[in-house]
Design a protein around this motif. Sequence first.
Motif, PDB file in Angstrom:
ATOM      1  N   TYR A   1       2.888  -8.943   8.810  1.00  0.00           N
ATOM      2  CA  TYR A   1       3.783  -9.192   7.942  1.00  0.00           C
ATOM      3  C   TYR A   1       5.369  -9.028   8.473  1.00  0.00           C
ATOM      4  N   GLY A   2       5.406  -8.260   9.475  1.00  0.00           N
ATOM      5  CA  GLY A   2       6.865  -7.807  10.062  1.00  0.00           C
ATOM      6  C   GLY A   2       6.945  -6.425   9.524  1.00  0.00           C
ATOM      7  N   PRO A   3       8.261  -5.694  10.048  1.00  0.00           N
ATOM      8  CA  PRO A   3       8.510  -4.430   9.825  1.00  0.00           C
ATOM      9  C   PRO A   3       8.870  -4.195   8.354  1.00  0.00           C
ATOM     10  N   HIS A   4       8.964  -5.128   7.629  1.00  0.00           N
ATOM     11  CA  HIS A   4       9.163  -4.683   6.051  1.00  0.00           C
ATOM     12  C   HIS A   4       8.026  -4.276   5.413  1.00  0.00           C
ATOM     13  N   ALA A   5       7.066  -4.612   6.063  1.00  0.00           N
ATOM     14  CA  ALA A   5       5.727  -4.236   5.462  1.00  0.00           C
ATOM     15  C   ALA A   5       5.041  -3.184   6.172  1.00  0.00           C
ATOM     16  N   ARG A   6       5.028  -1.981   5.965  1.00  0.00           N
ATOM     17  CA  ARG A   6       4.578  -0.717   6.288  1.00  0.00           C
ATOM     18  C   ARG A   6       3.603   0.098   5.511  1.00  0.00           C
ATOM     19  N   GLY A   7       2.433   0.000   6.171  1.00  0.00           N
ATOM     20  CA  GLY A   7       1.017   0.622   5.494  1.00  0.00           C
ATOM     21  C   GLY A   7       0.583  -0.146   4.313  1.00  0.00           C
ATOM     22  N   TRP A   8      -0.451   0.382   3.784  1.00  0.00           N
ATOM     23  CA  TRP A   8      -1.175  -0.099   2.684  1.00  0.00           C
ATOM     24  C   TRP A   8      -0.473  -0.188   1.527  1.00  0.00           C
ATOM     25  N   LYS A   9      -0.182  -1.429   0.936  1.00  0.00           N
ATOM     26  CA  LYS A   9       0.556  -1.351  -0.557  1.00  0.00           C
ATOM     27  C   LYS A   9      -0.425  -1.586  -1.490  1.00  0.00           C
ATOM     28  N   TRP A  10      -0.434  -0.701  -2.585  1.00  0.00           N
ATOM     29  CA  TRP A  10      -1.343  -0.821  -3.521  1.00  0.00           C
ATOM     30  C   TRP A  10      -0.575  -1.838  -4.737  1.00  0.00           C
ATOM     31  N   ASP A  11      -0.473  -2.889  -4.397  1.00  0.00           N
ATOM     32  CA  ASP A  11      -0.035  -3.890  -5.328  1.00  0.00           C
ATOM     33  C   ASP A  11      -1.211  -4.658  -5.975  1.00  0.00           C
ATOM     34  N   HIS A  12      -0.739  -5.765  -7.021  1.00  0.00           N
ATOM     35  CA  HIS A  12      -1.817  -6.327  -7.816  1.00  0.00           C
ATOM     36  C   HIS A  12      -2.954  -7.079  -6.824  1.00  0.00           C
ATOM     37  N   LYS A  13      -2.415  -7.603  -5.900  1.00  0.00           N
ATOM     38  CA  LYS A  13      -3.210  -8.204  -4.869  1.00  0.00           C
ATOM     39  C   LYS A  13      -4.172  -7.323  -4.315  1.00  0.00           C
ATOM     40  N   THR A  14      -3.869  -6.389  -3.781  1.00  0.00           N
ATOM     41  CA  THR A  14      -4.691  -5.331  -3.081  1.00  0.00           C
ATOM     42  C   THR A  14      -5.847  -4.727  -3.966  1.00  0.00           C
ATOM     43  N   VAL A  15      -5.117  -4.222  -5.016  1.00  0.00           N
ATOM     44  CA  VAL A  15      -6.303  -3.948  -6.154  1.00  0.00           C
ATOM     45  C   VAL A  15      -7.104  -4.592  -6.617  1.00  0.00           C
ATOM     46  N   PHE A  16      -6.856  -5.973  -6.914  1.00  0.00           N
ATOM     47  CA  PHE A  16      -7.857  -6.726  -7.273  1.00  0.00           C
ATOM     48  C   PHE A  16      -8.892  -7.293  -5.973  1.00  0.00           C
ATOM     49  N   SER A  17      -8.222  -7.264  -4.901  1.00  0.00           N
ATOM     50  CA  SER A  17      -9.140  -7.491  -3.606  1.00  0.00           C
ATOM     51  C   SER A  17     -10.157  -6.514  -3.105  1.00  0.00           C
ATOM     52  N   VAL A  18      -9.801  -5.338  -3.441  1.00  0.00           N
ATOM     53  CA  VAL A  18     -10.625  -4.066  -3.239  1.00  0.00           C
ATOM     54  C   VAL A  18     -11.737  -4.117  -4.377  1.00  0.00           C
ATOM     55  N   LEU A  19     -11.329  -4.501  -5.631  1.00  0.00           N
ATOM     56  CA  LEU A  19     -12.321  -4.372  -6.765  1.00  0.00           C
ATOM     57  C   LEU A  19     -13.229  -5.649  -6.477  1.00  0.00           C
ATOM     58  N   ALA A  20     -12.735  -6.641  -5.713  1.00  0.00           N
ATOM     59  CA  ALA A  20     -13.657  -7.893  -5.787  1.00  0.00           C
ATOM     60  C   ALA A  20     -14.591  -7.251  -4.623  1.00  0.00           C
ATOM     61  N   TRP A  21     -14.001  -6.637  -3.413  1.00  0.00           N
ATOM     62  CA  TRP A  21     -15.005  -6.072  -2.489  1.00  0.00           C
ATOM     63  C   TRP A  21     -16.156  -5.206  -3.084  1.00  0.00           C
ATOM     64  N   ILE A  22     -15.673  -4.194  -3.895  1.00  0.00           N
ATOM     65  CA  ILE A  22     -16.779  -3.416  -4.208  1.00  0.00           C
ATOM     66  C   ILE A  22     -17.734  -4.183  -5.317  1.00  0.00           C
ATOM     67  N   SER A  23     -17.170  -5.118  -5.929  1.00  0.00           N
ATOM     68  CA  SER A  23     -18.217  -5.989  -6.786  1.00  0.00           C
ATOM     69  C   SER A  23     -19.342  -6.558  -5.828  1.00  0.00           C
ATOM     70  N   PHE A  24     -18.917  -6.996  -4.774  1.00  0.00           N
ATOM     71  CA  PHE A  24     -19.684  -8.071  -3.885  1.00  0.00           C
ATOM     72  C   PHE A  24     -20.948  -6.894  -3.240  1.00  0.00           C
ATOM     73  N   ALA A  25     -20.257  -5.777  -2.805  1.00  0.00           N
ATOM     74  CA  ALA A  25     -20.908  -4.713  -2.173  1.00  0.00           C
ATOM     75  C   ALA A  25     -21.981  -4.223  -3.008  1.00  0.00           C
ATOM     76  N   VAL A  26     -21.646  -4.018  -4.313  1.00  0.00           N
ATOM     77  CA  VAL A  26     -22.597  -3.554  -5.402  1.00  0.00           C
ATOM     78  C   VAL A  26     -23.598  -4.728  -5.385  1.00  0.00           C
ATOM     79  N   LEU A  27     -23.182  -6.056  -5.556  1.00  0.00           N
ATOM     80  CA  LEU A  27     -24.289  -7.062  -5.567  1.00  0.00           C
ATOM     81  C   LEU A  27     -25.296  -7.092  -4.472  1.00  0.00           C
ATOM     82  N   LEU A  28     -24.609  -6.889  -3.144  1.00  0.00           N
ATOM     83  CA  LEU A  28     -25.590  -7.050  -2.033  1.00  0.00           C
ATOM     84  C   LEU A  28     -26.682  -5.806  -1.831  1.00  0.00           C
ATOM     85  N   ILE A  29     -25.958  -4.451  -2.264  1.00  0.00           N
ATOM     86  CA  ILE A  29     -26.883  -3.306  -2.304  1.00  0.00           C
ATOM     87  C   ILE A  29     -27.906  -3.229  -3.328  1.00  0.00           C
ATOM     88  N   GLY A  30     -27.666  -3.939  -4.427  1.00  0.00           N
ATOM     89  CA  GLY A  30     -28.436  -4.238  -5.675  1.00  0.00           C
ATOM     90  C   GLY A  30     -29.546  -4.981  -5.345  1.00  0.00           C
TER      91      GLY A  30
END
Length: 269
Positions: free
Chosen positions: A198-227
Amino acid sequence: MILAIPSPLGVALGIAAAAAYGATAAASSWLGRPSTQSMLGLAWLLHASLLAWSLAGADPRFGFAPALSVTAWLVTTVYAIESRLYPQLQVRRVLAGLGAAAVLLALAFPGTPLHVAASPWLPLHLALGIASYGLFGAAVIHAWIMTRAEKQIRLAAEPQAGVPLLTMERLTFRFVTAGFVLLSATLLAGLLFSEQLYGPHARGWKWDHKTVFSVLAWISFAVLLIGRARFGWRGRTARRVLYAGAALLLLAYVGSRFVLEVVLGRGAA
């Protein structure tokens, strides 16, 4: 998936694709399978031409509506391949309706320009994310078909899916697994290479709405596959977790971009 401002040709292709999808949805109830398959194939080809033409634009753009448009095209592509293996699968009307809506939405909201400092690798990163959208979208369609078939069985009616429920279930989890792999790769790339993408303006992991919902979705699918693997989850329980994960993933990019572009009128990439 990265759409430029609609040109006259782009608008014409979009209208033609939406019209072909709409005609397929309207005629699927009284035309035979070969005819509706051909009509859906024409709509798919026009949609692909629209995406290809848009990719050739000088100013790459992205947004919630283009993301939905590509997702709809990918789901239709999955169906086209799958229908060769399972001709009994009957979701043409649903896919045609979704395709028409997605194309028209992308014409109305073509997205915003990517940041000038963005990496040439950013389109690949976005492509991985949207490909995961498409695979999870295919999984949701299959889960919906299973739900409909189970209701018909309980009503002592002949299921219209045309494919055994166990086969549909296996296909659903194959799509979930493939989508989970791509989503994991997308999140890992964003975590490790955000500044390069994304360029120099994007430094590190940003905990914005997009990231939070993406991580929550990833956890949901991981739980589904483990279950599924450890506890044999199936049926209503598995579908509920799948729907929850898909909703979170939809909110992650499409939802956040919709708020930025439509509600707030901002164009941050």
